[in-house]
Design a protein around this motif. Structure first.
Motif, PDB file in Angstrom:
ATOM      1  N   THR A  51       0.827  -1.211   0.000  1.00  0.00           N
ATOM      2  CA  THR A  51       0.000   0.000   0.000  1.00  0.00           C
ATOM      3  C   THR A  51       0.863   1.264   0.000  1.00  0.00           C
ATOM      4  O   THR A  51       0.412   2.319  -0.461  1.00  0.00           O
ATOM      5  N   THR A  52       2.101   1.178   0.476  1.00  0.00           N
ATOM      6  CA  THR A  52       2.994   2.345   0.415  1.00  0.00           C
ATOM      7  C   THR A  52       3.443   2.625  -1.008  1.00  0.00           C
ATOM      8  O   THR A  52       3.993   3.698  -1.293  1.00  0.00           O
ATOM      9  N   TYR A  53       3.187   1.673  -1.912  1.00  0.00           N
ATOM     10  CA  TYR A  53       3.505   1.865  -3.334  1.00  0.00           C
ATOM     11  C   TYR A  53       2.269   2.239  -4.136  1.00  0.00           C
ATOM     12  O   TYR A  53       2.319   2.319  -5.369  1.00  0.00           O
ATOM     13  N   ASN A  57      -6.630  -1.757  -1.260  1.00  0.00           N
ATOM     14  CA  ASN A  57      -7.167  -3.056  -0.830  1.00  0.00           C
ATOM     15  C   ASN A  57      -8.694  -3.078  -0.841  1.00  0.00           C
ATOM     16  O   ASN A  57      -9.334  -3.543   0.096  1.00  0.00           O
ATOM     17  N   ASP A  58      -9.272  -2.599  -1.952  1.00  0.00           N
ATOM     18  CA  ASP A  58     -10.733  -2.552  -2.052  1.00  0.00           C
ATOM     19  C   ASP A  58     -11.311  -3.669  -2.910  1.00  0.00           C
ATOM     20  O   ASP A  58     -12.531  -3.753  -3.093  1.00  0.00           O
ATOM     21  N   ASN A  69       5.985  -3.026  -8.419  1.00  0.00           N
ATOM     22  CA  ASN A  69       6.978  -2.027  -8.003  1.00  0.00           C
ATOM     23  C   ASN A  69       7.567  -2.373  -6.629  1.00  0.00           C
ATOM     24  O   ASN A  69       8.769  -2.204  -6.393  1.00  0.00           O
ATOM     25  N   ALA A  70       6.728  -2.852  -5.721  1.00  0.00           N
ATOM     26  CA  ALA A  70       7.220  -3.259  -4.405  1.00  0.00           C
ATOM     27  C   ALA A  70       8.182  -4.438  -4.531  1.00  0.00           C
ATOM     28  O   ALA A  70       9.232  -4.489  -3.866  1.00  0.00           O
ATOM     29  N   THR A  83       4.754  -7.438   1.729  1.00  0.00           N
ATOM     30  CA  THR A  83       3.572  -7.723   2.528  1.00  0.00           C
ATOM     31  C   THR A  83       2.367  -6.910   2.072  1.00  0.00           C
ATOM     32  O   THR A  83       2.487  -5.958   1.295  1.00  0.00           O
ATOM     33  N   PHE A  84       1.207  -7.282   2.633  1.00  0.00           N
ATOM     34  CA  PHE A  84      -0.060  -6.637   2.311  1.00  0.00           C
ATOM     35  C   PHE A  84      -0.789  -6.306   3.609  1.00  0.00           C
ATOM     36  O   PHE A  84      -0.876  -7.165   4.502  1.00  0.00           O
ATOM     37  N   ALA A  85      -1.332  -5.105   3.706  1.00  0.00           N
ATOM     38  CA  ALA A  85      -2.267  -4.818   4.793  1.00  0.00           C
ATOM     39  C   ALA A  85      -3.529  -5.652   4.567  1.00  0.00           C
ATOM     40  O   ALA A  85      -3.841  -6.031   3.435  1.00  0.00           O
TER      41      ALA A  85
END
Length: 476
Positions: A51-53, A57-58, A69-70, A83-85
């Protein structure tokens, strides 16, 4: 999945472990078994959270480029954990790189795009033929020290690709093209590990694969541990194999639970002219402590046998409602040798055929013939590979030998055994020890030789015994 089925499976595994004491003293584990599986994995713990990239998460936003990119940053900086939130992440094909752990934790669901354009075509092998085919949802290509871990879900959302296949198949069969439909109906796999080394897949649940779920291709030192595969949600996905080991070596598969609509655990090594050209075996494979539910085979070997399949240790397994138990199949254009297969400490309940062996399997699919009206100069390259003749024809004759079947307990089967060899290639050196089978019919054995039986019981509801024909030194 029904609660009582899960309970039965747990009880079955406990019974297997308890009943194995005697057989373990006979079936000594080969030294190579301890070498199977990943040896070296990435150890860096730096976190790269998608999510920082920019990932959202919808479950609706296409996140392919953000996730990639991550991954790219993680690899460029020496490796770590992507990782993923918690939430749902829609994505097309992503490509993992060395020294990376893709962590899909509980509460995270990866959703596969239902647009085939989100899976770029790559050179690969599918069903024994090298050709261009869509990328998988998650790809490990020419990499090492890669892991996919966690208690989350990979939902490939494959139903539109299933529907496309069935519509195309109807049209193709009407034109006499059953043999090529599986190759023309291009569908994304869920996970592809290709030309890779030291890879681990662990803990995740995979649902609704568009095509094969996990393919391990041209790779070595691979561990698959604790996967749950559910491909019969919202329909029955065609050719949704569970785990395919394809011309790969030193593979460890354990603690997996597969419900699919084709082969559950499957070993492959190339098909016909193209498979004989590549000539790469599948060997040194361990499969243990696993469950097969709906599907075509607890352990299927073939039908792609061209590169040969050998040194297999399959132990402490259970099948519940699976079409076949041990299923060895090929065709007279495949060639290759299946040998040194150990299938032991197995419980089967309500299966179709407990032991199935066929050297001339599914002719409508196995043999290619171009109908009248087609110009061979203007057909796709993979059609030409499928139509290429195996010469001399003897190269296409498969050979099955040295199979050891022990401590097997079967109840509620439709058929105990079905074996069909060839006049030119007898099914030889099958050894049965401590096998008890209850089935509606005993079955048949033809074109076999040099079999042994020790404490084998087959009780058929129709009262008949196994029908043995055209065989040498095979007597129950």
């Amino acid at each position: 999945m029904k609660i009582y089925d899960r309970l039965w499976a747990v009880i079955a595994v406990m019974l297997i472990c308890g009943s194995a004491a005697y057989a373990d003293t006979v079936d000594m584990e080969p030294a190579w078994v301890k070498n199977a599986g990943a040896h070296h994995l990435a150890k860096k713990n730096k976190i790269f959270e998608v999510t920082t990239y920019g990932a959202v998460n919808d479950g609706k936003t296409l996140n392919t480029k953000f996730i990639q990119n991550a991954i790219d940053d993680c690899s460029a900086l020496g490796g770590g954990i992507v990782t993923f939130a918690p939430g749902k992440y829609l994505t097309g094909a992503i490509y993992l790189k060395q020294n990376i752990q893709l962590q899909i934790a509980k509460g995270v669901e990866i959703l596969g795009s239902q647009d085939i354009d989100d899976y770029p075509e790559i050179p690969t092998r599918v069903a024994g033929i090298e050709m261009l085919w869509p990328s998988a949802l998650i790809n490990v290509l020419h990499q090492h020290k890669v892991s996919i871990t966690g208690g989350g879900i990979i939902n490939a959302q494959g139903k539109p690709f299933w529907d496309k296949y069935w519509q195309m198949r109807k049209n193709y069969e009407a034109q006499g093209l059953r043999w090529i439909i599986d190759y023309d109906a291009k569908r994304p796999r869920a996970i592809l590990v290709s030309d890779a080394e030291d890879v681990m897949l662990s803990g995740v649940t995979i649902e609704q694969a568009g095509f094969w779920t996990v393919q391990l291709l041209y790779s070595k030192f691979i561990t698959v541990d604790g996967l749950t595969i559910l491909n019969n949600i919202d329909g029955h996905g065609p050719s949704t194999d569970g785990i395919d080991v394809d011309s790969s070596a030193d593979v460890l598969i354990q603690n997996c639970d597969i419900d699919c609509n084709d082969d559950n655990f499957c070993l492959k090594a190339g098909r016909d002219w193209d498979g004989l050209r590549v000539s790469r075996p599948t060997e040194y494979v361990v499969i243990r402590n696993c469950i097969a539910r709906a599907g075509s085979g607890l352990l299927t070997i073939g039908s792609e046998t061209s590169g040969s399949i050998r040194h297999v240790w399959a132990t402490h397994l259970s099948a519940i409602g699976t079409k076949n138990g041990l299923n060895i199949k090929s065709a007279v254009t495949r060639g290759g040798t299946v040998e040194d297969i150990h299938f032991q400490h197995i419980e089967m309940k309500d299966v179709g055929t407990a032991i199935a062996v066929n050297m001339n399997w599914n002719p409508a699919y196995s043999y290619s013939a171009l109908p009248a009206g087609y110009d061979t100069a203007h057909i796709p390259p993979h059609w030409k590979k499928m139509l290429a003749k195996v010469e001399p024809a003897e190269k296409g004759i498969p050979h099955f030998k040295d199979v050891y079947i022990s401590d097997i307990h079967v109840s509620g089967a439709k058929q105990a055994i079905s074996v069909t060899g060839l006049p030119k290639s007898l099914v030889t050196g099958f050894h049965f020890q401590d096998v008890s089978t209850q089935a509606k019919s005993a079955g048949n054995i033809s074109f076999a030789g040099d079999w042994t039986f020790d404490r084998v019981s087959i009780v058929a509801e129709d009262g008949r015994k196994v029908n043995i024909t055209e065989s040498e030194q095979v007597k129950l």
